[in-house]
Design a protein around this motif. Structure first.
Motif, PDB file in Angstrom:
ATOM      1  N   LYS A  36      43.777  46.712  45.074  1.00  0.00           N
ATOM      2  CA  LYS A  36      43.317  45.384  44.663  1.00  0.00           C
ATOM      3  C   LYS A  36      42.988  44.515  45.873  1.00  0.00           C
ATOM      4  O   LYS A  36      42.011  43.769  45.875  1.00  0.00           O
ATOM      5  CB  LYS A  36      44.387  44.693  43.811  1.00  0.00           C
ATOM      6  N   SER A  58      41.758  37.552  55.634  1.00  0.00           N
ATOM      7  CA  SER A  58      42.328  38.042  54.382  1.00  0.00           C
ATOM      8  C   SER A  58      43.674  38.724  54.582  1.00  0.00           C
ATOM      9  O   SER A  58      44.466  38.818  53.640  1.00  0.00           O
ATOM     10  CB  SER A  58      41.357  39.007  53.700  1.00  0.00           C
ATOM     11  N   LEU A  76      45.357  36.457  50.203  1.00  0.00           N
ATOM     12  CA  LEU A  76      44.208  36.111  49.378  1.00  0.00           C
ATOM     13  C   LEU A  76      44.694  35.320  48.163  1.00  0.00           C
ATOM     14  O   LEU A  76      45.538  35.797  47.410  1.00  0.00           O
ATOM     15  CB  LEU A  76      43.486  37.374  48.903  1.00  0.00           C
ATOM     16  N   ALA A 118      39.359  42.826  46.678  1.00  0.00           N
ATOM     17  CA  ALA A 118      39.231  41.368  46.800  1.00  0.00           C
ATOM     18  C   ALA A 118      38.760  40.962  48.197  1.00  0.00           C
ATOM     19  O   ALA A 118      37.887  40.100  48.342  1.00  0.00           O
ATOM     20  CB  ALA A 118      40.556  40.690  46.470  1.00  0.00           C
ATOM     21  N   ARG A 149      35.134  39.181  49.159  1.00  0.00           N
ATOM     22  CA  ARG A 149      35.121  37.949  49.952  1.00  0.00           C
ATOM     23  C   ARG A 149      34.304  38.137  51.233  1.00  0.00           C
ATOM     24  O   ARG A 149      33.529  37.263  51.626  1.00  0.00           O
ATOM     25  CB  ARG A 149      36.538  37.540  50.288  1.00  0.00           C
ATOM     26  N   GLU A 204      43.185  34.931  45.521  1.00  0.00           N
ATOM     27  CA  GLU A 204      42.764  35.621  44.305  1.00  0.00           C
ATOM     28  C   GLU A 204      43.845  36.557  43.771  1.00  0.00           C
ATOM     29  O   GLU A 204      43.870  36.880  42.598  1.00  0.00           O
ATOM     30  CB  GLU A 204      41.499  36.458  44.545  1.00  0.00           C
ATOM     31  N   LEU A 205      44.715  37.002  44.651  1.00  0.00           N
ATOM     32  CA  LEU A 205      45.770  37.942  44.272  1.00  0.00           C
ATOM     33  C   LEU A 205      47.100  37.223  44.189  1.00  0.00           C
ATOM     34  O   LEU A 205      47.534  36.589  45.144  1.00  0.00           O
ATOM     35  CB  LEU A 205      45.871  39.077  45.293  1.00  0.00           C
ATOM     36  N   LYS A 206      47.732  37.319  43.072  1.00  0.00           N
ATOM     37  CA  LYS A 206      49.052  36.719  42.917  1.00  0.00           C
ATOM     38  C   LYS A 206      50.083  37.756  43.314  1.00  0.00           C
ATOM     39  O   LYS A 206      50.098  38.865  42.821  1.00  0.00           O
ATOM     40  CB  LYS A 206      49.276  36.288  41.471  1.00  0.00           C
TER      41      LYS A 206
END
Length: 65
Positions: A6, A56, A60, A10, A14, A62-64
């Motif tokens: 992942k 990154s 990120l 991501a 980006r 976007e990633l939890k």
């Protein structure tokens, strides 16, 4: 633990967006000056992509995690 698949996806998305934005900016700036030096555009875009990937590594949004 970080899910590398992942994260790679991501970070790659980006980086591609960053490369495109840097290229557009370099082309626009060069066009104003009268001539587009494609080597400068390419090197600017590649450097932006590398910096995006390095940024990154810090995380990120976007990633939890």
């Amino acid at each position: 633990m970080r899910d590398w698949k992942k994260w790679t996806k991501a970070a790659g998305v980006r980086a591609v967006k960053t490369v495109a934005q840097a290229a557009v900016g370099a082309i626009g700036g060069a066009a104003v000056m009268g001539a587009v030096d494609w080597r400068v555009v390419a090197s600017t875009a590649v450097l932006a992509g590398i910096l995006s990937l390095l940024t990154s590594v810090a995380g990120l949004p976007e990633l939890k995690e």
